[in-house]
Design an enzyme around this catalytic site. Structure first.
Site, PDB file in Angstrom:
ATOM      1  N   ASP A  12       2.199  -1.475   2.453  1.00 35.63           N
ATOM      2  CA  ASP A  12       1.392  -0.429   3.067  1.00 35.63           C
ATOM      3  C   ASP A  12       0.754   0.387   1.937  1.00 35.63           C
ATOM      4  OD1 ASP A  12       0.517   1.574   4.999  1.00 35.63           O
ATOM      5  OD2 ASP A  12       2.224   2.776   4.351  1.00 35.63           O
ATOM      6  N   LEU A  13      -0.197   1.275   2.288  1.00 34.73           N
ATOM      7  CA  LEU A  13      -0.841   2.136   1.282  1.00 34.73           C
ATOM      8  C   LEU A  13      -0.258   3.554   1.279  1.00 34.73           C
ATOM      9  CD1 LEU A  13      -4.705   1.469   1.071  1.00 34.73           C
ATOM     10  CD2 LEU A  13      -3.018   1.309  -0.758  1.00 34.73           C
ATOM     11  N   ASP A  14      -0.685   4.368   2.229  1.00 38.67           N
ATOM     12  CA  ASP A  14      -0.287   5.786   2.238  1.00 38.67           C
ATOM     13  C   ASP A  14       1.213   5.939   2.423  1.00 38.67           C
ATOM     14  OD1 ASP A  14      -2.856   7.578   2.277  1.00 38.67           O
ATOM     15  OD2 ASP A  14      -3.291   5.885   3.585  1.00 38.67           O
ATOM     16  N   THR A  46      -2.848  -1.682   5.747  1.00 37.59           N
ATOM     17  CA  THR A  46      -2.965  -0.236   5.925  1.00 37.59           C
ATOM     18  C   THR A  46      -3.616   0.121   7.259  1.00 37.59           C
ATOM     19  OG1 THR A  46      -3.989   1.771   4.999  1.00 37.59           O
ATOM     20  CG2 THR A  46      -5.169  -0.299   4.671  1.00 37.59           C
ATOM     21  N   GLY A  47      -3.392   1.348   7.672  1.00 37.94           N
ATOM     22  CA  GLY A  47      -4.095   1.869   8.839  1.00 37.94           C
ATOM     23  C   GLY A  47      -5.490   2.342   8.500  1.00 37.94           C
ATOM     24  N   LYS A 194      -0.286  -5.006  12.332  1.00 37.13           N
ATOM     25  CA  LYS A 194      -0.277  -5.500  10.956  1.00 37.13           C
ATOM     26  C   LYS A 194       0.396  -6.868  10.860  1.00 37.13           C
ATOM     27  CE  LYS A 194      -0.219  -1.069   8.431  1.00 37.13           C
ATOM     28  NZ  LYS A 194       0.491  -0.281   7.409  1.00 37.13           N
ATOM     29  N   ASP A 217       6.379   2.762   5.246  1.00 33.77           N
ATOM     30  CA  ASP A 217       6.993   4.074   5.504  1.00 33.77           C
ATOM     31  C   ASP A 217       6.681   4.622   6.895  1.00 33.77           C
ATOM     32  OD1 ASP A 217       4.183   4.696   4.910  1.00 33.77           O
ATOM     33  OD2 ASP A 217       4.870   6.773   4.855  1.00 33.77           O
ATOM     34  N   ASN A 220       3.768   2.215  12.117  1.00 32.46           N
ATOM     35  CA  ASN A 220       2.803   1.112  12.172  1.00 32.46           C
ATOM     36  C   ASN A 220       3.202  -0.023  11.225  1.00 32.46           C
ATOM     37  OD1 ASN A 220       2.225   2.751   9.933  1.00 32.46           O
ATOM     38  ND2 ASN A 220       0.053   2.235   9.954  1.00 32.46           N
TER      39      ASN A 220
END
Length: 269
Positions: A12-14, A46-47, A194, A217, A220
């Site tokens: 994931d990113l954020d 990522t979202g 995802k 984290d 999602n």
């Protein structure tokens, strides 16, 4: 065991790959470049919208697959669009016609811009380089409502839970939804997740989830973390997610370069 089976790194990113300043650290960049030299396949999921996410992942300096909008878009390492799915106009309009608290910031992810009912400084702060531009609109006056996803944000998590319950009460089986953060609620087409997008990539590469290790984290990330051979939860993830996936290992926070440190210790040493 991880070293022998792992061929794919998924992150994931954020709150995961990005640090508290919403950027990729030099240390993380160096670890991923070494992983790429050792022929690991890298997927970022990522979202975020793809126009927003691409400049961020470019900082890694490695070719990778990019899954965006929680799985509604897949781009190849050469930035070719491989997969896309939108929410239909009438579907989005029906959600926006519900009695949603006007204090909640509502966003439609469109292909080139994001349309919103109110200016939100915190939301804007997530883009260090503005590549995906906002447009303030009156949702009652739009001609076309087709969107990649609908995004709601508010500092009060309870308000967002009420929005979620309201939509699910009216449309119990029509959408997929997730809290990417406690202050961020997202609704997508029911076929979007995802893990579904990642499965498409793994099929292209003649691999499967048993070959993958994943980091996340948010809620999602739940199916992604549960599906891979080894899923790892960030130390900064909500306690509710940690409790729900209590069988998974919790690692250091994104502030501490948790992903890069874990990969360095587990795969590179």
């Amino acid at each position: 065991m991880i070293r022998e089976n792992c061929k794919v790194i998924i992150s994931d990113l954020d709150g995961t790959l990005l640090n508290q300043y919403h950027v990729i650290s030099d240390y993380t960049r160096s670890v991923f470049q070494e992983l790429r030299q050792q022929n690991y396949l890298i997927i970022v999921a990522t979202g975020r919208h793809h126009l927003d996410a691409m400049p961020l992942v470019e900082k890694l300096g490695v070719p990778l697959y990019l899954v965006t909008s929680n799985g509604a878009r897949i781009h190849s390492p050469s930035k070719e669009l491989l997969f896309s799915i939108n929410m239909e106009s009438d579907t989005v309009k029906s959600i926006l016609s519900l009695d949603i608290d006007p204090e909640i910031t509502t966003v439609l992810f469109r292909e080139d811009i994001w349309q919103t009912n109110r200016h939100n400084e915190k939301l804007n702060s997530f883009q260090k380089e503005v590549t995906y531009h906002p447009q303030l609109v009156d949702f009652k006056k739009l001609d076309d409502y087709e969107a990649i996803k609908i995004f709601f944000t508010h500092e009060n998590h309870d308000k967002l839970q009420k929005v979620r319950d309201l939509i699910l009460e009216q449309y119990p089986d029509s959408f997929n939804h997730a809290f990417s953060l406690p202050i961020c609620l997202e609704f997508m087409d029911k076929r979007v997740d995802k893990s579904v997008a990642i499965a498409k990539i793994l099929e292209i590469e003649n691999l499967n989830f048993n070959h993958a290790i994943s980091f996340g984290d948010g809620f999602n990330d739940e199916m992604m973390l549960a599906s891979t051979g080894k899923g790892l939860i960030m130390g900064n993830a909500p306690e509710t997610l940690k409790n729900k996936l209590s069988h998974l290992e919790v690692i250091a926070t994104n502030h501490e370069d948790g992903v890069a440190k874990y990969l360095s210790e587990s795969l590179l040493k």
